[in-house]
Design a protein around this motif. Structure first.
Motif, PDB file in Angstrom:
ATOM      1  N   LYS A 126       0.848  -1.188   0.000  1.00  0.00           N
ATOM      2  CA  LYS A 126       0.000   0.000   0.000  1.00  0.00           C
ATOM      3  C   LYS A 126       0.888   1.243   0.000  1.00  0.00           C
ATOM      4  CE  LYS A 126      -3.814  -2.307   0.107  1.00  0.00           C
ATOM      5  NZ  LYS A 126      -4.749  -2.277  -1.060  1.00  0.00           N
ATOM      6  N   LEU A 127       0.440   2.256  -0.727  1.00  0.00           N
ATOM      7  CA  LEU A 127       1.241   3.468  -0.869  1.00  0.00           C
ATOM      8  C   LEU A 127       0.891   4.452   0.251  1.00  0.00           C
ATOM      9  CD1 LEU A 127       3.394   4.533  -2.821  1.00  0.00           C
ATOM     10  CD2 LEU A 127       1.570   5.689  -4.087  1.00  0.00           C
ATOM     11  N   TYR A 128       1.881   4.754   1.107  1.00  0.00           N
ATOM     12  CA  TYR A 128       1.684   5.683   2.220  1.00  0.00           C
ATOM     13  C   TYR A 128       2.609   6.890   2.053  1.00  0.00           C
ATOM     14  CZ  TYR A 128      -1.679   3.061   4.934  1.00  0.00           C
ATOM     15  OH  TYR A 128      -2.844   2.477   5.365  1.00  0.00           O
ATOM     16  N   ARG A 129       2.410   7.895   2.909  1.00  0.00           N
ATOM     17  CA  ARG A 129       3.126   9.157   2.715  1.00  0.00           C
ATOM     18  C   ARG A 129       3.742   9.621   4.032  1.00  0.00           C
ATOM     19  NH1 ARG A 129      -0.799  12.519   0.221  1.00  0.00           N
ATOM     20  NH2 ARG A 129      -0.057  11.812  -1.813  1.00  0.00           N
ATOM     21  N   LYS A 130       4.979  10.118   3.930  1.00  0.00           N
ATOM     22  CA  LYS A 130       5.659  10.684   5.088  1.00  0.00           C
ATOM     23  C   LYS A 130       5.274  12.150   5.267  1.00  0.00           C
ATOM     24  CE  LYS A 130       9.602   7.581   4.359  1.00  0.00           C
ATOM     25  NZ  LYS A 130      11.071   7.466   4.230  1.00  0.00           N
ATOM     26  N   LYS A 131       5.754  12.734   6.342  1.00  0.00           N
ATOM     27  CA  LYS A 131       5.430  14.136   6.618  1.00  0.00           C
ATOM     28  C   LYS A 131       5.928  15.053   5.509  1.00  0.00           C
ATOM     29  CE  LYS A 131       5.968  17.811  10.065  1.00  0.00           C
ATOM     30  NZ  LYS A 131       6.514  18.180  11.394  1.00  0.00           N
ATOM     31  N   ASP A 132       7.089  14.722   4.924  1.00  0.00           N
ATOM     32  CA  ASP A 132       7.632  15.566   3.861  1.00  0.00           C
ATOM     33  C   ASP A 132       6.980  15.286   2.503  1.00  0.00           C
ATOM     34  OD1 ASP A 132       8.658  13.133   3.089  1.00  0.00           O
ATOM     35  OD2 ASP A 132      10.767  13.664   3.354  1.00  0.00           O
ATOM     36  N   ARG A 133       5.876  14.528   2.503  1.00  0.00           N
ATOM     37  CA  ARG A 133       5.064  14.188   1.319  1.00  0.00           C
ATOM     38  C   ARG A 133       5.723  13.143   0.426  1.00  0.00           C
ATOM     39  NH1 ARG A 133       0.850  15.207   3.458  1.00  0.00           N
ATOM     40  NH2 ARG A 133      -0.305  15.212   1.491  1.00  0.00           N
ATOM     41  N   THR A 134       6.830  12.540   0.882  1.00  0.00           N
ATOM     42  CA  THR A 134       7.451  11.445   0.136  1.00  0.00           C
ATOM     43  C   THR A 134       6.584  10.201   0.243  1.00  0.00           C
ATOM     44  OG1 THR A 134       9.658  12.313   0.627  1.00  0.00           O
ATOM     45  CG2 THR A 134       9.514  10.019  -0.103  1.00  0.00           C
ATOM     46  N   SER A 135       6.319   9.579  -0.883  1.00  0.00           N
ATOM     47  CA  SER A 135       5.509   8.363  -0.886  1.00  0.00           C
ATOM     48  C   SER A 135       6.407   7.125  -0.804  1.00  0.00           C
ATOM     49  CB  SER A 135       4.658   8.295  -2.159  1.00  0.00           C
ATOM     50  OG  SER A 135       3.739   9.366  -2.208  1.00  0.00           O
ATOM     51  N   PHE A 136       5.920   6.100  -0.146  1.00  0.00           N
ATOM     52  CA  PHE A 136       6.659   4.842  -0.057  1.00  0.00           C
ATOM     53  C   PHE A 136       5.669   3.692   0.143  1.00  0.00           C
ATOM     54  CE2 PHE A 136       5.928   6.176   4.197  1.00  0.00           C
ATOM     55  CZ  PHE A 136       6.061   5.093   5.058  1.00  0.00           C
ATOM     56  N   TYR A 137       6.112   2.486  -0.212  1.00  0.00           N
ATOM     57  CA  TYR A 137       5.239   1.312  -0.124  1.00  0.00           C
ATOM     58  C   TYR A 137       5.434   0.597   1.212  1.00  0.00           C
ATOM     59  CZ  TYR A 137       4.002   1.723  -5.026  1.00  0.00           C
ATOM     60  OH  TYR A 137       3.508   2.178  -6.229  1.00  0.00           O
ATOM     61  N   VAL A 138       4.298   0.173   1.789  1.00  0.00           N
ATOM     62  CA  VAL A 138       4.336  -0.587   3.029  1.00  0.00           C
ATOM     63  C   VAL A 138       3.430  -1.812   2.898  1.00  0.00           C
ATOM     64  CG1 VAL A 138       4.707   1.503   4.405  1.00  0.00           C
ATOM     65  CG2 VAL A 138       2.386   0.609   4.129  1.00  0.00           C
ATOM     66  N   ASN A 139       3.735  -2.838   3.679  1.00  0.00           N
ATOM     67  CA  ASN A 139       2.782  -3.916   3.920  1.00  0.00           C
ATOM     68  C   ASN A 139       2.076  -3.623   5.229  1.00  0.00           C
ATOM     69  OD1 ASN A 139       3.467  -5.336   1.617  1.00  0.00           O
ATOM     70  ND2 ASN A 139       4.918  -6.687   2.664  1.00  0.00           N
ATOM     71  N   LEU A 140       0.789  -3.880   5.292  1.00  0.00           N
ATOM     72  CA  LEU A 140       0.026  -3.639   6.519  1.00  0.00           C
ATOM     73  C   LEU A 140      -0.276  -4.966   7.210  1.00  0.00           C
ATOM     74  CD1 LEU A 140      -2.642  -0.995   5.378  1.00  0.00           C
ATOM     75  CD2 LEU A 140      -0.437  -0.583   6.446  1.00  0.00           C
ATOM     76  N   HIS A 141       0.169  -5.098   8.447  1.00  0.00           N
ATOM     77  CA  HIS A 141      -0.170  -6.241   9.296  1.00  0.00           C
ATOM     78  C   HIS A 141      -1.072  -5.701  10.403  1.00  0.00           C
ATOM     79  CE1 HIS A 141       3.159  -8.665   7.509  1.00  0.00           C
ATOM     80  NE2 HIS A 141       3.704  -7.464   7.361  1.00  0.00           N
ATOM     81  N   VAL A 142      -2.319  -6.109  10.433  1.00  0.00           N
ATOM     82  CA  VAL A 142      -3.305  -5.532  11.354  1.00  0.00           C
ATOM     83  C   VAL A 142      -3.841  -6.621  12.281  1.00  0.00           C
ATOM     84  CG1 VAL A 142      -5.421  -4.185  11.541  1.00  0.00           C
ATOM     85  CG2 VAL A 142      -3.968  -3.926   9.522  1.00  0.00           C
ATOM     86  N   SER A 143      -3.876  -6.316  13.579  1.00  0.00           N
ATOM     87  CA  SER A 143      -4.442  -7.231  14.570  1.00  0.00           C
ATOM     88  C   SER A 143      -5.399  -6.460  15.469  1.00  0.00           C
ATOM     89  CB  SER A 143      -3.343  -7.864  15.436  1.00  0.00           C
ATOM     90  OG  SER A 143      -2.453  -8.617  14.634  1.00  0.00           O
ATOM     91  N   ALA A 144      -6.540  -7.084  15.793  1.00  0.00           N
ATOM     92  CA  ALA A 144      -7.525  -6.476  16.687  1.00  0.00           C
ATOM     93  C   ALA A 144      -7.229  -6.919  18.117  1.00  0.00           C
ATOM     94  CB  ALA A 144      -8.931  -6.892  16.274  1.00  0.00           C
ATOM     95  N   VAL A 145      -7.053  -5.948  19.021  1.00  0.00           N
ATOM     96  CA  VAL A 145      -6.699  -6.257  20.417  1.00  0.00           C
ATOM     97  C   VAL A 145      -7.390  -5.256  21.351  1.00  0.00           C
ATOM     98  CG1 VAL A 145      -4.431  -7.199  19.799  1.00  0.00           C
ATOM     99  CG2 VAL A 145      -4.662  -4.769  20.319  1.00  0.00           C
TER     100      VAL A 145
END
Length: 344
Positions: free
Chosen positions: A63-82
């Motif tokens: 997934k394409l996410y963005r840093k504070k300086d508006r730089t985009s980068f790809y991440v994998n999301l691992h999500v757990s409900a707790v």
């Protein structure tokens, strides 16, 4: 690591790694929604976060996410409900996978160029044929003028029409080649699965005829769209069809009398968009079938294959939440089956 309120999606806490990765201070993070980190609204992720049950985990790839300086980068999301401090929360881990995405893109580009090298004769035919028509038509017009012959308006109109028609044909071939070799988009969009299938025959159609291979396309109309990149899926189908061509040619060299056939079907099954690519070529042994998706594995002679085509295809399909499997029997033929979730 980012801890998110399950109800509001507000960020409740982050670790030091998240601070360094995204560039926000902790106070800035705590004023943000998790959705603020994405480059655009992602319906798939939002629905997953809303429906994930307690003690369940979800995974979202590239997934394409963005840093504070508006730089985009790809991440994998691992999500757990707790439960966190008495609240229903989500723990989200977002490792940066931009480097691996870029390396995959480079491998795909290398595979495309290798494919174009093997397709050179077919591409040359697709361009030379309209050029021949243009040459004949222009020679006719030049000869008519040179001999001061009476000009028949209908003949001139027909010749000019043929020139224009074949210029368009050559231009479309060249445009398609440029589209094919361009750097493809990881993110993708909603597409008709039949479009990249049809497009590969703009390059391979003539070559398959020269090899004496019959093509049976059974593509269902009005299929729901899938979420993928047209260019990347075209590369997948290009790899499958060229492998089928080689298997069919090998059968022909062995003196098999059955006509060489390539069959591609698309259809809807249990809510999934399915494509099968089948041939009646040499097939695979169990040992080959078990290794077919491994990087650098090839049954071709040295210098005739990189061994990357099928592993790259596997990665592309998996990246769009699809599956690719193979069913094959030595001397009987091979069928690859691809499935993709229908895009909402």
């Amino acid at each position: 690591i980012i801890i998110v309120d399950r109800e509001t999606f507000g960020i409740l806490d982050v670790n030091a790694t998240a601070l360094g990765c995204y560039g926000y201070s902790k106070d800035e993070f705590l004023k943000m929604s998790f959705a603020d980190l994405g480059t655009k609204f992602d319906q798939e992720v939002l629905e997953g976060l809303e429906t994930i049950s307690s003690n369940q985990s979800e995974f979202y790839s590239r997934k394409l996410y963005r840093k504070k300086d508006r730089t985009s980068f790809y991440v994998n999301l691992h999500v757990s409900a707790v439960m966190f401090m008495g609240r229903d929360c989500l723990i989200v881990v977002t490792p940066d996978v931009s480097e691996s995405v870029e390396k995959e893109t480079q491998l795909i580009q290398a595979s495309k160029m290798a494919t174009l090298g093997t397709m050179a004769s077919g591409i040359a035919h697709e361009i030379s044929q309209p050029l021949n028509v243009i040459q004949v038509a222009s020679d006719f017009l030049a000869k008519t003028v040179k001999q001061n012959a009476e000009i028949n308006r209908d003949d001139v109109y027909t010749a000019a029409g043929q020139i224009g028609k074949n210029v368009q044909r050559a231009a479309q071939t060249i445009k398609h080649m440029k589209d094919f070799v361009r750097k493809s988009d990881v993110k993708g969009d909603k597409i008709d699965i039949n479009d990249p299938i049809r497009d590969i025959f703009k390059i391979l159609g003539q070559q398959l005829k020269v090899h004496g291979i019959g093509v049976d396309l059974d593509l269902a109309e009005d299929l729901p769209p899938v979420f993928a990149d047209h260019n990347r899926l075209e590369q997948v189908f290009m790899n499958l069809v060229t492998n089928a061509r080689d298997a069919l040619d090998e059968n022909g060299q062995r003196g098999e009398k059955d006509s060489k056939m390539l069959r591609i079907s698309s259809f809807l099954e249990d809510g999934l968009v399915v494509v099968t690519v089948s041939d009646n070529g040499t097939g695979m042994t169990e040992d080959v079938k078990d290794k077919v998706f491994e990087p650098f594995f090839t049954t071709k002679k040295p210098g005739e294959g990189t061994g990357l085509g099928m592993s790259i295809s596997y990665g592309i399909v998996a990246g769009y939440n699809g599956t690719i499997t193979v069913d094959s029997e030595a001397e009987r033929g091979t069928t690859f089956r691809l499935t993709f979730p229908a895009a909402s």
